[in-house]
Design a protein around this motif. Structure first.
Motif, PDB file in Angstrom:
ATOM      1  N   VAL A 170      -0.971  10.211  -8.140  1.00 38.52           N
ATOM      2  CA  VAL A 170      -0.433  10.759  -9.390  1.00 38.52           C
ATOM      3  C   VAL A 170      -1.320  10.357 -10.570  1.00 38.52           C
ATOM      4  O   VAL A 170      -1.648  11.187 -11.425  1.00 38.52           O
ATOM      5  CB  VAL A 170       1.026  10.308  -9.599  1.00 38.52           C
ATOM      6  N   CYS A 171      -1.728   9.099 -10.613  1.00 36.07           N
ATOM      7  CA  CYS A 171      -2.575   8.629 -11.709  1.00 36.07           C
ATOM      8  C   CYS A 171      -3.915   9.362 -11.734  1.00 36.07           C
ATOM      9  O   CYS A 171      -4.403   9.742 -12.806  1.00 36.07           O
ATOM     10  CB  CYS A 171      -2.804   7.127 -11.603  1.00 36.07           C
ATOM     11  N   ILE A 172      -4.514   9.563 -10.579  1.00 37.62           N
ATOM     12  CA  ILE A 172      -5.789  10.288 -10.524  1.00 37.62           C
ATOM     13  C   ILE A 172      -5.610  11.711 -11.031  1.00 37.62           C
ATOM     14  O   ILE A 172      -6.422  12.207 -11.820  1.00 37.62           O
ATOM     15  CB  ILE A 172      -6.365  10.268  -9.097  1.00 37.62           C
ATOM     16  N   LEU A 173      -4.563  12.377 -10.603  1.00 36.94           N
ATOM     17  CA  LEU A 173      -4.324  13.753 -11.048  1.00 36.94           C
ATOM     18  C   LEU A 173      -4.081  13.826 -12.551  1.00 36.94           C
ATOM     19  O   LEU A 173      -4.516  14.764 -13.220  1.00 36.94           O
ATOM     20  CB  LEU A 173      -3.156  14.362 -10.286  1.00 36.94           C
ATOM     21  N   TRP A 227       0.822  -1.210   0.000  1.00 34.09           N
ATOM     22  CA  TRP A 227       0.000   0.000   0.000  1.00 34.09           C
ATOM     23  C   TRP A 227       0.861   1.267   0.000  1.00 34.09           C
ATOM     24  O   TRP A 227       0.519   2.247  -0.658  1.00 34.09           O
ATOM     25  CB  TRP A 227      -0.942   0.013   1.206  1.00 34.09           C
ATOM     26  N   ALA A 228       1.992   1.233   0.696  1.00 31.15           N
ATOM     27  CA  ALA A 228       2.875   2.404   0.747  1.00 31.15           C
ATOM     28  C   ALA A 228       3.410   2.781  -0.633  1.00 31.15           C
ATOM     29  O   ALA A 228       3.699   3.948  -0.897  1.00 31.15           O
ATOM     30  CB  ALA A 228       4.036   2.139   1.706  1.00 31.15           C
ATOM     31  N   VAL A 229       3.516   1.813  -1.520  1.00 31.40           N
ATOM     32  CA  VAL A 229       3.921   2.095  -2.902  1.00 31.40           C
ATOM     33  C   VAL A 229       2.701   2.511  -3.731  1.00 31.40           C
ATOM     34  O   VAL A 229       2.761   3.450  -4.519  1.00 31.40           O
ATOM     35  CB  VAL A 229       4.603   0.857  -3.538  1.00 31.40           C
ATOM     36  N   ALA A 230       1.595   1.828  -3.531  1.00 34.12           N
ATOM     37  CA  ALA A 230       0.404   2.050  -4.355  1.00 34.12           C
ATOM     38  C   ALA A 230      -0.243   3.414  -4.117  1.00 34.12           C
ATOM     39  O   ALA A 230      -0.763   4.025  -5.058  1.00 34.12           O
ATOM     40  CB  ALA A 230      -0.621   0.946  -4.110  1.00 34.12           C
ATOM     41  N   TYR A 231      -0.242   3.899  -2.888  1.00 35.96           N
ATOM     42  CA  TYR A 231      -0.934   5.154  -2.579  1.00 35.96           C
ATOM     43  C   TYR A 231      -0.382   6.348  -3.360  1.00 35.96           C
ATOM     44  O   TYR A 231      -1.141   7.046  -4.034  1.00 35.96           O
ATOM     45  CB  TYR A 231      -0.922   5.402  -1.072  1.00 35.96           C
ATOM     46  N   TYR A 273      -5.014  11.345 -14.927  1.00 37.77           N
ATOM     47  CA  TYR A 273      -6.075  10.756 -15.747  1.00 37.77           C
ATOM     48  C   TYR A 273      -7.460  11.357 -15.544  1.00 37.77           C
ATOM     49  O   TYR A 273      -8.344  11.143 -16.377  1.00 37.77           O
ATOM     50  CB  TYR A 273      -6.162   9.247 -15.503  1.00 37.77           C
ATOM     51  N   ARG A 274      -7.683  12.082 -14.465  1.00 40.87           N
ATOM     52  CA  ARG A 274      -9.033  12.604 -14.204  1.00 40.87           C
ATOM     53  C   ARG A 274      -9.577  13.454 -15.352  1.00 40.87           C
ATOM     54  O   ARG A 274     -10.728  13.253 -15.766  1.00 40.87           O
ATOM     55  CB  ARG A 274      -9.063  13.378 -12.890  1.00 40.87           C
ATOM     56  N   PRO A 275      -8.824  14.401 -15.890  1.00 42.67           N
ATOM     57  CA  PRO A 275      -9.375  15.194 -17.001  1.00 42.67           C
ATOM     58  C   PRO A 275      -9.725  14.325 -18.217  1.00 42.67           C
ATOM     59  O   PRO A 275     -10.780  14.507 -18.837  1.00 42.67           O
ATOM     60  CB  PRO A 275      -8.264  16.189 -17.341  1.00 42.67           C
ATOM     61  N   LEU A 276      -8.862  13.381 -18.551  1.00 41.29           N
ATOM     62  CA  LEU A 276      -9.124  12.493 -19.684  1.00 41.29           C
ATOM     63  C   LEU A 276     -10.339  11.611 -19.415  1.00 41.29           C
ATOM     64  O   LEU A 276     -11.206  11.448 -20.284  1.00 41.29           O
ATOM     65  CB  LEU A 276      -7.896  11.619 -19.966  1.00 41.29           C
ATOM     66  N   ALA A 277     -10.424  11.067 -18.217  1.00 44.57           N
ATOM     67  CA  ALA A 277     -11.567  10.217 -17.870  1.00 44.57           C
ATOM     68  C   ALA A 277     -12.876  11.011 -17.908  1.00 44.57           C
ATOM     69  O   ALA A 277     -13.908  10.490 -18.339  1.00 44.57           O
ATOM     70  CB  ALA A 277     -11.358   9.605 -16.487  1.00 44.57           C
ATOM     71  N   SER A 278     -12.840  12.264 -17.489  1.00 42.46           N
ATOM     72  CA  SER A 278     -14.038  13.113 -17.542  1.00 42.46           C
ATOM     73  C   SER A 278     -14.477  13.356 -18.981  1.00 42.46           C
ATOM     74  O   SER A 278     -15.674  13.296 -19.293  1.00 42.46           O
ATOM     75  CB  SER A 278     -13.767  14.453 -16.850  1.00 42.46           C
TER      76      SER A 278
END
Length: 77
Positions: A53-56, A44-48, A58-63
């Motif tokens: 970063v991925c959310i920041l 989890w310490a690596v995944a978080y 990919y969020r515009p593209l996913a929207s």
């Protein structure tokens, strides 16, 4: 441009998603081993941070993709 709302969203969503996914995958991988929580915490310490970063990123593209799908389905605002 990133604003505070996007950052807070990424932190919360990244926390919840990385917590859930690493819990499930660690359980599948190692089962209820004696060191399960230590292994899970390490994963989890690596995944978080990766999730944030991925959310920041990919969020515009996913929207945009979501809006196009809804538009094609005739369900846009």
């Amino acid at each position: 441009m990133m604003n505070l709302a996007n950052l807070v969203f990424a932190l919360v969503m990244g926390f919840l998603m990385s917590l859930s996914i690493t819990l499930a995958t660690t359980f599948v991988r190692v089962g209820l081993a004696e060191n399960f929580f230590l292994v899970w915490l390490e994963v989890w310490a690596v995944a978080y941070p990766v999730a944030i970063v991925c959310i920041l990123i990919y969020r515009p593209l996913a929207s945009k993709i979501s809006a196009k799908i809804l538009n094609r389905l005739g369900m846009s605002k």
